[in-house]
Design a protein around this motif. Sequence first.
Motif, PDB file in Angstrom:
ATOM      1  N   ARG A 331       0.889  -0.945   0.121  1.00 19.68           N
ATOM      2  CA  ARG A 331      -0.054  -0.216  -0.232  1.00 19.68           C
ATOM      3  C   ARG A 331       1.003   1.029  -0.054  1.00 19.68           C
ATOM      4  O   ARG A 331       1.917   1.141   0.505  1.00 19.68           O
ATOM      5  CB  ARG A 331      -0.912  -0.076   1.392  1.00 19.68           C
ATOM      6  CG  ARG A 331      -2.051  -1.191   1.140  1.00 19.68           C
ATOM      7  CD  ARG A 331      -2.584  -1.198   2.607  1.00 19.68           C
ATOM      8  NE  ARG A 331      -1.643  -1.888   3.768  1.00 19.68           N
ATOM      9  CZ  ARG A 331      -1.527  -1.565   5.013  1.00 19.68           C
ATOM     10  NH1 ARG A 331      -2.331  -0.478   5.269  1.00 19.68           N
ATOM     11  NH2 ARG A 331      -0.746  -2.210   5.805  1.00 19.68           N
ATOM     12  N   PRO A 332       0.519   2.500  -0.631  1.00 16.62           N
ATOM     13  CA  PRO A 332       1.327   3.550  -0.497  1.00 16.62           C
ATOM     14  C   PRO A 332       1.647   3.952   0.969  1.00 16.62           C
ATOM     15  O   PRO A 332       0.711   3.935   1.935  1.00 16.62           O
ATOM     16  CB  PRO A 332       0.418   4.667  -1.298  1.00 16.62           C
ATOM     17  CG  PRO A 332      -0.607   3.862  -1.884  1.00 16.62           C
ATOM     18  CD  PRO A 332      -0.984   2.588  -1.364  1.00 16.62           C
ATOM     19  N   PHE A 333       2.801   4.463   1.079  1.00 14.41           N
ATOM     20  CA  PHE A 333       3.374   4.900   2.536  1.00 14.41           C
ATOM     21  C   PHE A 333       2.557   6.177   2.783  1.00 14.41           C
ATOM     22  O   PHE A 333       2.307   7.186   2.038  1.00 14.41           O
ATOM     23  CB  PHE A 333       4.669   5.145   2.410  1.00 14.41           C
ATOM     24  CG  PHE A 333       5.273   5.624   3.743  1.00 14.41           C
ATOM     25  CD1 PHE A 333       5.427   4.890   4.798  1.00 14.41           C
ATOM     26  CD2 PHE A 333       5.259   6.963   4.010  1.00 14.41           C
ATOM     27  CE1 PHE A 333       5.904   5.160   5.989  1.00 14.41           C
ATOM     28  CE2 PHE A 333       6.045   7.460   5.169  1.00 14.41           C
ATOM     29  CZ  PHE A 333       6.075   6.374   6.213  1.00 14.41           C
ATOM     30  N   SER A 334       1.840   6.079   4.056  1.00 10.41           N
ATOM     31  CA  SER A 334       1.084   7.055   4.629  1.00 10.41           C
ATOM     32  C   SER A 334       1.066   7.053   6.157  1.00 10.41           C
ATOM     33  O   SER A 334       0.943   5.824   6.584  1.00 10.41           O
ATOM     34  CB  SER A 334      -0.247   7.241   4.008  1.00 10.41           C
ATOM     35  OG  SER A 334      -1.077   6.201   4.413  1.00 10.41           O
ATOM     36  N   LEU A 335       1.005   8.104   6.752  1.00 10.54           N
ATOM     37  CA  LEU A 335       1.079   8.004   8.227  1.00 10.54           C
ATOM     38  C   LEU A 335      -0.252   7.965   8.747  1.00 10.54           C
ATOM     39  O   LEU A 335      -1.077   8.666   8.639  1.00 10.54           O
ATOM     40  CB  LEU A 335       1.789   9.487   8.806  1.00 10.54           C
ATOM     41  CG  LEU A 335       3.378   9.508   8.282  1.00 10.54           C
ATOM     42  CD1 LEU A 335       3.936  10.886   9.002  1.00 10.54           C
ATOM     43  CD2 LEU A 335       4.102   8.150   9.123  1.00 10.54           C
ATOM     44  N   PRO A 336      -0.478   7.536   9.978  1.00  8.01           N
ATOM     45  CA  PRO A 336      -1.855   7.323  10.655  1.00  8.01           C
ATOM     46  C   PRO A 336      -2.082   8.679  11.175  1.00  8.01           C
ATOM     47  O   PRO A 336      -1.121   9.503  11.700  1.00  8.01           O
ATOM     48  CB  PRO A 336      -1.734   6.245  11.477  1.00  8.01           C
ATOM     49  CG  PRO A 336      -0.152   6.176  11.897  1.00  8.01           C
ATOM     50  CD  PRO A 336       0.648   6.671  10.392  1.00  8.01           C
ATOM     51  N   LYS A 337      -3.277   9.111  11.214  1.00  8.85           N
ATOM     52  CA  LYS A 337      -3.677  10.447  11.876  1.00  8.85           C
ATOM     53  C   LYS A 337      -3.524  10.188  13.371  1.00  8.85           C
ATOM     54  O   LYS A 337      -3.732   8.995  13.926  1.00  8.85           O
ATOM     55  CB  LYS A 337      -5.136  10.724  11.479  1.00  8.85           C
ATOM     56  CG  LYS A 337      -5.322  11.010  10.123  1.00  8.85           C
ATOM     57  CD  LYS A 337      -6.695  11.416   9.709  1.00  8.85           C
ATOM     58  CE  LYS A 337      -6.884  11.761   8.231  1.00  8.85           C
ATOM     59  NZ  LYS A 337      -8.468  12.166   7.916  1.00  8.85           N
TER      60      LYS A 337
END
Length: 416
Positions: A331-337
């Motif tokens: 999955r594309p790298f993204s930070l959790p809120k």
Amino acid sequence: MGQLHKRFSVEQVKMLLESYVHGTIVRAEVEEILQINKTRFFAILKEYRKDPESFSIAYERKTPARLSAEVEAAIAAELLREKALVEDPQLPISSYNYLAICDRLKKKGITVSATTITKRAKELDCYLPHRKQKVHDREVITAAIGALVQHDASTHRWSPFAEEKWTLITSLDDYSRKLLYADFVTQESSWAHIQAAQAVMKTYGLPLSYYVDNLRVFRFVQNRDSLWRKHVLQTDDIDPQWRQVMRLMGVDVTYALSPQAKGKIERPYRWLQDRIVRTCALENLTTLEEARGVLRDEVDRYNNHQVHSTTGEIPSLRFENARKSGTSLFRPFSLPKPYTSPKDVFCLHETRILDGYGLISLFNHKIDVPYVPDREEVELHMIPDLAKQALEVRIWFEQKMVHSLTLPLADSSVHF
């Protein structure tokens, strides 16, 4: 079946080919007479059509029939160096690696086959019979890259000239068998494994699952770890630091039930260990940075040039083909809120409760925390900087960062 030029004359072959060209004989008959297959037939026909007059089936060697004295001496020298490594009880090497010798000779401009090396090895008493092994029955159980990342660490004395052992941390994609991460660290720690996970996820994306062993870094086990945990806690009731990062990023973790269950990544370890130890020993390497250079070369060879015995493909090419065809669970790298900085995810997590003066205690430091009521719990995100010997501390309360500071790493009693 002997070679063609030993069974037929040039005139006989030319007569058959000429008959085929003029349509008086079919290809199958020519192949049957000459006892060759279709591929060989068309190769000969191509040469005949280029110049029927000068056509020849005489065999011409592309390499010298005998190796020169200089080449023979170079082969002998490398075999004797190899023998010294195998017979050294301090090195984790128990067999000869003739392919490694071929690679070393190639760097000197000498190209010989492993078969030639093996023949010379037997003559010079530099040979050990291979142990009988089980039939190769390994298979790829995943259907896409990113479905399973095998992660492990191995601590050895990677160079006989080094004064200390180093730990090699690696991550391997199960489907492609590509090494996604490989690096040496002076000591294995939670922070080293967190940094490895961060490197993989930022480069390739978030995998579906990680596959690890039951090391304390990865898992809390009740009976084993209970000396410093409450006995009311059961296995997996407490998340170690690395496991907390996996939960935050939404990556599943599967644990191997035995060392044998981690064979897919153990085999690359043995391959890397064999190559790296040999090179470090032969080149008298002593420092971690020198060994890292050898590691980079071997990872490049493994990923980009060597056909894997299980997949039958070069790992990097198999990985790239899967990515292009959409056969990927990354999955594309993204930070959790609510986090906006990787520092707040790929870090060491702790909690503290403010005392009646609005202070918390961390490594014998009293820290004033603004904007937080007394007796409330705050979350600490700690990011070690080993090069600068500093520890960045980011303090969060109710999903907001309320304070940050930097402490000397030497004051910390924790091993990073």
